[in-house]
Structures are given as C-alpha cells and as structure tokens.
Write an enzyme that holds these catalytic residues in place. Structure first.
Site: not given
Ligand code: DX5
Ligand code: ZN
Length: 225
Positions: A37, A177, A70, A10, A139, A145-146, A35, A68, A39, A199-200
C-alpha cells in the site's frame, strides 16, 4: 469449475523493523500475492512507503507484488513502480482524470493493470474501461489505514460488478481490500470476488501462516469443488 481465490496479505500491518521476516513468511505461506500500500498524504490522509521499500521487498519475496497506489497523479510514477518490482499496479479511479491512458501506460510496462474504487464510487463508472483492466479493486474501507471495519455495502458492489464481467464475458478479476478476515471472507467470495487482501487479519494474528491457510481454505469443499 470456479477458479481458486487468491490471498494477498498486506505489508501495511507487518512489523516494519522486520521486513525480511515478513517476506519470508509470505514466501513460505499459501499466500498468492504480497499487497503493498503506497500512500502519499494527499489522496489519502496517511503516508506509508514508496519505491525503496518495494525494491527491497522484491529482492526477498518470491510471490508477485500487488502494488496499490493511493496517490494523486499516479501516471508520473508508473514506470518507477514497475522498475521497483511491481507485478500488478492499481491506481484509483478518483485520482485519474485520464484513466484510459493511465491503464494503457501500466500495461505498456508489462504489469497487470488494476483500478481501485473508493466505497462511494459506483462500479458503473468503469463501464467504458472494464475490457481494458485486469483487476478491479473494490475498497471495503475508506483507504488510508489498516485495521478498519468492513463496509457491508461492498457485497452489493461485488455482485453488480461480477454480473457485468460475466455478461460481457471478460476475464477481469475482483479484489476486495479492507477489513477482510475469516468472519466475512466466504460471503465476499460468494458475491464474486477472486482476490482477498488481508492486512490485520494476517499480520496481527497469533499465527499468521495459519491465518493465511485458513483464508485460502475457505470454500474448499463447497464453492470450488
Ligand atoms: C487500506 C489499504 C489496505 C489495508 C488493509 O487503505 O489499502 O490494503 O492494508 O488492511 P486491513 O486488512 O487491516 O483492513
Ligand atoms: Zn490496499
């Protein structure tokens, strides 16, 4: 033989000052999708990025873009996201009063259609549209948030959904995710997921390329032999 799982790093966890580097990393890596995101500060309590960033990434990235959304009223922007370069477009169940129509709208653009469920939303609510969706994104954190902690109840949701998919002989795939990393990826895949968003655990790793390879290698000689 089971099909190999897919890794979708991500962008949210990458360094936004160096998007070109992030794209190059994805291109050179064993990642399958990128991926992205989106928002809106309404559906989720955070704002990320929109079409201009996606179009820019599209120019540099050779892997499919997994977008994705949101956002509230995603139906208003499906065409724009497709034109920006989305290959998979995922909308939230909770944001779509006319979900069936929105799924068709995504498919009409030629993109793959995904539906995401928040942690509290039951997979049973997809019973009447499961045939129509290419991907269900479960989810495993509350979106927005990541870097959050994986919610373990998600494993039960994966099993339940996968059972429905198998019973009904569908080709729908399950994506997970939020909070995914080496510590839980194997359990997630064993439960029936096919796509891991990370992501992280990728972009905050010391060696992102290696982190992707290790996620991709999970179960190599056991699950998928
Ligand atoms: C959260 C996002 C995820 C996010 C995942 O709302 O939809 O895609 O980037 O990040 P990690 O892997 O750090 O949880
Ligand atoms: Zn996502």
């Amino acid at each position: 033989m089971k099909q190999k799982h897919l890794i979708a790093p991500s962008l949210l966890a990458a360094d936004f000052l160096h998007l070109a580097d992030a794209c190059q990393l994805i291109n050179e890596s064993e990642a399958d999708w990128f991926h992205l995101d989106v928002m809106d500060g309404k559906f989720v309590p955070n704002i990320s990025f929109g079409m201009p960033i996606i179009s820019a990434v599209k120019k540099a990235c050779t892997k499919p873009l997994d977008v994705h959304l949101m956002i509230v009223e995603p139906e208003k922007y499906i065409t724009a996201f497709r034109e920006a370069g989305a290959d998979v477009i995922t909308v939230h169940y909770e944001a779509c009063p006319h979900l069936h129509r929105t799924i068709q709208q995504i498919k009409d653009t030629g993109a793959k259609a995904g539906v995401a469920l928040n942690p509290h939303t039951s997979v049973d609510l997809l019973d009447n549209v499961l045939e129509d969706v290419d991907l269900v994104c479960l989810m495993s954190v509350n979106p927005g948030f990541g870097g959050q902690k994986f919610i373990y109840q998600t494993l039960n949701k994966i099993r339940k959904l996968q059972e429905k998919i198998i019973t009904r002989n569908l080709s729908t795939i399950i994506e997970i995710d939020g909070g995914v990393g080496l510590q839980n990826a194997e359990a997630i895949l064993q439960a029936g997921a096919r796509v891991l968003v990370a992501g992280s655990s990728v972009f905050k790793a010391e060696q992102p390329l290696d982190a992707i390879s290790r996620l991709k290698a999970i179960g190599k000689d056991t699950l998928f032999a």
